[in-house]
Design an enzyme around this catalytic site. Structure first.
Site, PDB file in Angstrom:
ATOM      1  N   THR B 209       0.878  -1.163   0.000  1.00  0.00           N
ATOM      2  CA  THR B 209       0.000   0.000   0.000  1.00  0.00           C
ATOM      3  C   THR B 209       0.915   1.212   0.000  1.00  0.00           C
ATOM      4  O   THR B 209       2.053   1.105   0.417  1.00  0.00           O
ATOM      5  CB  THR B 209      -0.841   0.018   1.304  1.00  0.00           C
ATOM      6  OG1 THR B 209      -1.547  -1.197   1.399  1.00  0.00           O
ATOM      7  CG2 THR B 209      -1.815   1.170   1.341  1.00  0.00           C
ATOM      8  N   ARG B 237     -12.999  -8.556  -2.809  1.00  0.00           N
ATOM      9  CA  ARG B 237     -12.491  -8.250  -1.468  1.00  0.00           C
ATOM     10  C   ARG B 237     -12.029  -6.795  -1.375  1.00  0.00           C
ATOM     11  O   ARG B 237     -11.364  -6.278  -2.263  1.00  0.00           O
ATOM     12  CB  ARG B 237     -11.323  -9.191  -1.141  1.00  0.00           C
ATOM     13  CG  ARG B 237     -10.649  -8.919   0.208  1.00  0.00           C
ATOM     14  CD  ARG B 237      -9.321  -8.201   0.057  1.00  0.00           C
ATOM     15  NE  ARG B 237      -8.587  -8.123   1.313  1.00  0.00           N
ATOM     16  CZ  ARG B 237      -7.491  -7.390   1.487  1.00  0.00           C
ATOM     17  NH1 ARG B 237      -6.998  -6.704   0.486  1.00  0.00           N
ATOM     18  NH2 ARG B 237      -6.889  -7.345   2.657  1.00  0.00           N
ATOM     19  N   THR B 260      -0.767   0.301   6.471  1.00  0.00           N
ATOM     20  CA  THR B 260      -0.423  -0.690   5.462  1.00  0.00           C
ATOM     21  C   THR B 260      -0.233  -2.024   6.155  1.00  0.00           C
ATOM     22  O   THR B 260       0.386  -2.091   7.207  1.00  0.00           O
ATOM     23  CB  THR B 260       0.871  -0.311   4.706  1.00  0.00           C
ATOM     24  OG1 THR B 260       1.266  -1.426   3.900  1.00  0.00           O
ATOM     25  CG2 THR B 260       2.016   0.043   5.652  1.00  0.00           C
ATOM     26  N   GLY B 261      -0.794  -3.069   5.585  1.00  0.00           N
ATOM     27  CA  GLY B 261      -0.634  -4.376   6.217  1.00  0.00           C
ATOM     28  C   GLY B 261      -1.796  -5.278   5.879  1.00  0.00           C
ATOM     29  O   GLY B 261      -2.499  -5.049   4.885  1.00  0.00           O
ATOM     30  N   TRP B 262      -1.967  -6.282   6.694  1.00  0.00           N
ATOM     31  CA  TRP B 262      -3.017  -7.278   6.483  1.00  0.00           C
ATOM     32  C   TRP B 262      -4.358  -6.615   6.818  1.00  0.00           C
ATOM     33  O   TRP B 262      -4.787  -6.571   7.971  1.00  0.00           O
ATOM     34  CB  TRP B 262      -2.741  -8.479   7.378  1.00  0.00           C
ATOM     35  CG  TRP B 262      -3.530  -9.692   7.052  1.00  0.00           C
ATOM     36  CD1 TRP B 262      -4.718  -9.754   6.377  1.00  0.00           C
ATOM     37  CD2 TRP B 262      -3.200 -11.041   7.391  1.00  0.00           C
ATOM     38  NE1 TRP B 262      -5.131 -11.055   6.277  1.00  0.00           N
ATOM     39  CE2 TRP B 262      -4.231 -11.870   6.886  1.00  0.00           C
ATOM     40  CE3 TRP B 262      -2.137 -11.628   8.079  1.00  0.00           C
ATOM     41  CZ2 TRP B 262      -4.221 -13.250   7.059  1.00  0.00           C
ATOM     42  CZ3 TRP B 262      -2.138 -13.009   8.243  1.00  0.00           C
ATOM     43  CH2 TRP B 262      -3.166 -13.813   7.734  1.00  0.00           C
ATOM     44  N   GLY B 263      -5.020  -6.112   5.765  1.00  0.00           N
ATOM     45  CA  GLY B 263      -6.172  -5.235   5.900  1.00  0.00           C
ATOM     46  C   GLY B 263      -7.279  -5.703   6.818  1.00  0.00           C
ATOM     47  O   GLY B 263      -7.879  -4.900   7.531  1.00  0.00           O
TER      48      GLY B 263
END
Lengths: 341, 341
Positions: B209, B237, B260-263
């Site tokens: 992201t 998704r 930013t990361g595992w949404g």
């Protein structure tokens, strides 16, 4: 003097006990949308129909909780009743988009695990709330939109219907009226900066939504919200209902919350999570936190309402509109349904 | 005694002045995604390319702020650079969905007015961050998804490109690898309940992201996030980036935040708003609040990072992954770019 002090203390204790004993413990609270709902505009038949369906939704949820099932089961059961009723803007009875479609959004959240699921812009799933639950339980995602969400719902074996299932004459007529009013509004507002915006909102539109919060015998909270969105909406607009933290949130540490109203203001204020945060970080009660956050929405120009319940079964149902379809059921099965202020 | 007290007071004042004077005031912080970024896996050329583009993004944002324009202008300018670079998972360089498409999400929020805009699942808008800004400024909505959002972007005169514009060989190869790994994973996990879920996540995927937070000369904060989502994603998704309160939030009273990361974990924890709420209600610093909320994400099993900046120009850039592309620029134009721990 000593006796006087003890007597005072005794009175305080008695009153405290009375207050605690007298305080109702709720197990479910629901809403069927907030808006310009005035008794003078309501026929006795219509009022009776709303009361009947809200009562039926509460009964369904209560039966589930009484049988020892989860708060999530209860939320889904109650919302099914309102989605299947043509009276509410969710499922059957959803409003139409500008293009004459029914595009629905829904979300659920589990207060114990902070698991959540949501769908937006779905058009063929009979019960969007079940699709949101399936996203939570049968996928590793939280949010799915459009045709992708529908493909998932099919794989998850949910009931798929023809889009015509969602047609109701009242909502279709509502769209025609909205289109006409919008075009009139655009002409009248000509030159007004605000009206030059694409996707102008006529504040008189209904932002109906349905929602439920339940507390089960294990002490777990769950919340769910389902909506047809905004009459005459365009551009794939998504409101607050499917946004975790905005229209829907649940956390055993604080409360379960479901909102209804002018979605844009609820998103910008992250309403549902803000109530939870005020309870967690400022140690506010569910009633005070709900009131404080709704005041923020109102101050910004937004209107609507919300339902919230904490883990002790305390309920809040504030709204800043003329009315909100709402109801509660206590642990002993007593149902109360309200519509007006 | 009197002199002694005055002397102590004098020392405290001197140290306070030194501390304030010595503390850097930042005007912009950016990220280009967090993940398994290890120096041993990086070539000197690739590292130099990342540093060059992150520097260029910071320079663009800094020039805007220096010229007296708004923090929102700076956020948009910096994110344009990263969207236009094939190195980052946003705009050109976005990862591919399972169906071989590039579906992008973006959001912006204005800390002064709490106005916000976001788009999800767009495929033909060259700079999704500008579409998010257009939703905020040129519509009365906050969120638009799919073809509806694209129709709006066209009417708002944004640059529309053929979907092939977003193709990069590296991301296409990444999809093929992901499809293969996913199918292997499914076979290996056979019988494992988790793997039976539709849309199983391979934790090794990159959730890249880009994001920026800026503080302008008027003291206003703005935040923005743009992403291509998750490699091999299915079912429409949507992650946290376009969710106001989850991946993106700004409030002059607290901070501007981009995640930013595992949404999924960021949505469930309403990360960006939770940081703001901790600052507002618990009077925590931006650094402490950011750390505390990221710890919640980590405890739940999620990984990633975030950038945050308060109205005094204090910056936090925590992450619990191996690395995060990130950088800052101070009020006097000093740029710093970092990649690893």
């Amino acid at each position: 003097m000593k006796f006087k002090l003890n007597y005072s203390l005794f009175c305080v204790l008695i009153f405290t006990c009375m207050a605690v004993y007298g305080q109702k413990k709720y197990v479910m609270v629901i809403h069927g949308g907030a808006g310009t709902i005035l008794k003078k505009n309501m026929t006795p038949e219509k009022e009776a129909a709303y009361i009947a369906d809200l009562t039926k939704a509460l009964q369904s949820g209560y039966e589930v909780i009484k049988s020892g099932k989860t708060s999530m089961d209860a939320v889904e059961a109650a919302i099914h009743v309102m989605e299947d009723s043509p009276l509410f803007n969710a499922g059957k009875g959803a409003v139409f988009t500008h293009d004459g479609r029914n595009e629905m959004d829904a979300a659920v959240m589990d207060g114990k695990t902070l698991s959540a699921g949501s769908v937006a812009g779905v058009t063929v799933i009979r019960n969007p709330i079940s699709a949101a639950r399936a996203v939570m339980e049968k996928s590793e995602h939280v949010m799915m939109v459009g045709p992708g969400a529908e493909a998932f719902a099919k794989q998850a074996k949910l009931e798929i219907v023809d889009p015509s299932y969602f047609y109701t004459k009242e909502r279709w007529d509502g769209l025609q009226k909205a289109i006409q009013e919008d075009s009139v509004k655009t002409v009248l507002d000509h030159g007004n900066k605000k009206s030059m915006k694409l996707g102008t909102i006529n504040k008189d539109y209904k932002f109906g939504t349905v929602g439920a919060v339940a507390l089960d015998k294990s002490g777990n909270l769950a919340a769910g919200t389902s909506t047809g969105g905004m009459t005459n909406k365009r551009y794939g607009r998504v409101g607050d209902a499917p946004i975790i933290g905005a229209g829907t949130y649940a956390n055993n540490a604080t409360a379960g919350i479901s909102c209804t109203g002018w979605g844009e203001f609820y998103i910008r204020n992250v309403v549902a999570h803000d109530i939870s945060a005020m309870m967690e970080y400022k140690k506010m009660s569910v009633a005070d936190a709900s009131k404080a956050v709704l005041a923020k929405v109102g101050k910004m120009g937004g209107d609507g309402g919300l339902i919230a319940m904490d883990k002790e079964g305390h309920v809040a149902m504030p709204f800043n509109t003329e009315g909100m379809y709402r109801g509660t059921v206590t642990a002993d099965g007593k149902i109360e349904v309200l519509i007006y202020k």
